[in-house]
Write a protein that holds these residues in place. Sequence first.
Motif, short mmCIF file in Angstrom:
data_model
loop_
_atom_site.label_atom_id
_atom_site.label_comp_id
_atom_site.label_asym_id
_atom_site.label_seq_id
_atom_site.Cartn_x
_atom_site.Cartn_y
_atom_site.Cartn_z
N ARG A 335 0.80 -1.21 0.00
CA ARG A 335 0.00 0.00 0.00
C ARG A 335 0.85 1.28 0.00
N GLY A 336 2.16 1.10 0.00
CA GLY A 336 3.02 2.28 0.06
C GLY A 336 2.83 3.02 1.37
N LYS A 337 2.69 2.24 2.44
CA LYS A 337 2.43 2.82 3.76
C LYS A 337 3.57 3.74 4.19
N ARG A 338 3.19 4.87 4.68
CA ARG A 338 4.18 5.85 5.14
C ARG A 338 4.50 5.60 6.61
N ASN A 339 5.77 5.65 6.95
CA ASN A 339 6.16 5.51 8.34
C ASN A 339 5.85 6.78 9.10
N ASN A 340 5.14 6.65 10.21
CA ASN A 340 4.78 7.80 11.02
C ASN A 340 5.56 7.87 12.33
N ILE A 341 6.47 6.93 12.54
CA ILE A 341 7.31 6.99 13.73
C ILE A 341 8.32 8.13 13.57
N ILE A 342 8.44 8.93 14.60
CA ILE A 342 9.42 10.02 14.56
C ILE A 342 10.39 9.88 15.73
N ILE A 343 11.59 10.37 15.52
CA ILE A 343 12.65 10.28 16.53
C ILE A 343 12.92 11.66 17.09
N GLY A 344 13.14 11.69 18.40
CA GLY A 344 13.49 12.94 19.07
C GLY A 344 14.85 12.84 19.74
#
Length: 560
Positions: A335-344
């Motif tokens: 599905r071409g899923k976009r990664n929504n995990i973000i790093i701080g």
Amino acid sequence: MRYCINCCIHLLPNDLHRQCFRCRGPDHNNQKCPVCRGENKIPLYTDSKQMKWLAVLEVRTDHCESWNGLFCLRKGKLCSLMFGLIIMTLVMVSYILTGAKHGLLLIPSPFHYGAFASNPSLMDNESLSDMKDHYQPSKMNISYVKDYPSIKLIIDTITSKIEFITRQRPDLEELRKQEPHMFSVIPNKFLPNSKNPCWYEEYRGNTTTDPYATNSYALYSKRFRIIFDYLRKVFWNHLYHYKDKHYRLRCLPHFYIIGQPKCGTTDLYDRLRLHPDVRFSAIKEPHWWTRKRFGIIRLRDGFHDRYPVEDYLDLFDLAAHQIQSVLQSDAGKERGKRNNIIIGEASASTMWDNNAWIFFYDNSTEGEPPFLIQDFIHAFQPNAKLIIMLRDPVERLYSDYLYFASANKSAEDFHEKVAESLQLFEGCVLDYSLRACVYNNTLNNAMPVRLQVGLYVVYLLDWLTVFNKDQILVLRLEDHASNMRYTMHMVFQFLDLGPLSEKQEALITKSPASNTRRPEDRSLGPMLPTTKAILRDFYRPFNTKLAQVLFDDAFLWKRT
């Protein structure tokens, strides 16, 4: 008068040796006694005739021998003791009379000196005789009220020198020349299907190679070794194989909590990492941009080997593994899923600490650093998001003092350190620009308390020269403490994070506060009222400018 050289202490009237205790004894023999026979006898006269000094010296060497046994010992000790007491009394009287005059007593003086010299070089170069002209004695008062007028003059001088001048932003080519290796490692484009800035990097090692063998964070700190032991175990499971080559996913942070220390950054960090879409570096405060990349582990220890950018990127491998799992999942591929995990990343030194520049960048202008931390972050991540947590700078400074001071902490000691720091800061602004003083490594290390950390607007304006205002979220600790749910929602919205369930939100907002003041520090009580008034005067023009920049009068901290 005549004296026997062997027993001259005793007067021998009429040359009779019978009264000489040394020459007459129970076994005395006049014929065998050289003294009685006149041998080795040197007559000395105490009248107008000149004495023989050699004889005198000889007499003194035999002085104690003329005393009998224990009587001699006791009387000699008594004389020495009395003489010593007299000398010591004279010294103490002289010390008290002169020491009190110059304020040099080792014990608390009944006077407290209220005025301070405007020239910081006075402390090193001015003689004691000159110093008395700069001090005016006043009666000791626990509130130190007498200090206020004199210190107010110093603050007025500082205020008159405040000038907010926009800095000249360096161009990209200048930055490349300063950090060529960093630019060779970090690409200028990232994966399009990841919200977080990530890219694939070819890994040239083999199965026997330890990918973290030279990581400086693992080498210099034992507490990080457990983390890297785990990373070694799972490293090969997360390599991406393509055309007989191995690739590892590398990531930079999507957002940075850049400041300020003792303003609640730890509490914000602890709550944010509970969000299911947020990950942080393996350690909370890497301090790479400000210290480690220059080889600074602890400022007091000097410089070590510089930490390369690869060591910094290793800290995000745990998060990178999770992002990679999303990108390579079946659902993601189809599905071409976009990664929504973000790093701080949450190093509270990032906003303000540019102390190392003077050792590495030579082309400064009038003492101002030619390159700042934000110049390099923006060069690689022009879309990075920045979170700043601030606090009343007066209370921040006292909290900073209580946290970092090692001994003799008290409200009175804090007052003295504030006064000394203001003197030093005044001496700098008389000769240099405000920016040059704020980023002056020598001055910052010399000040007993970190006054400069509370000059928030100076740092913020420099960050705004490279980042847009909508990329920076500025919060107040006071608001966070009174309405945590509201401030956390502001952060979630700023980072464009997904909605949370009631249970998840309750976990984030209702957990106990982190890194609160230690019990032993709370027992010291608040700062002195005079100290607070002094610091309010010092920070007032900076808070006024900050409120103007942010269009929010809450940053005046009038009610705290």
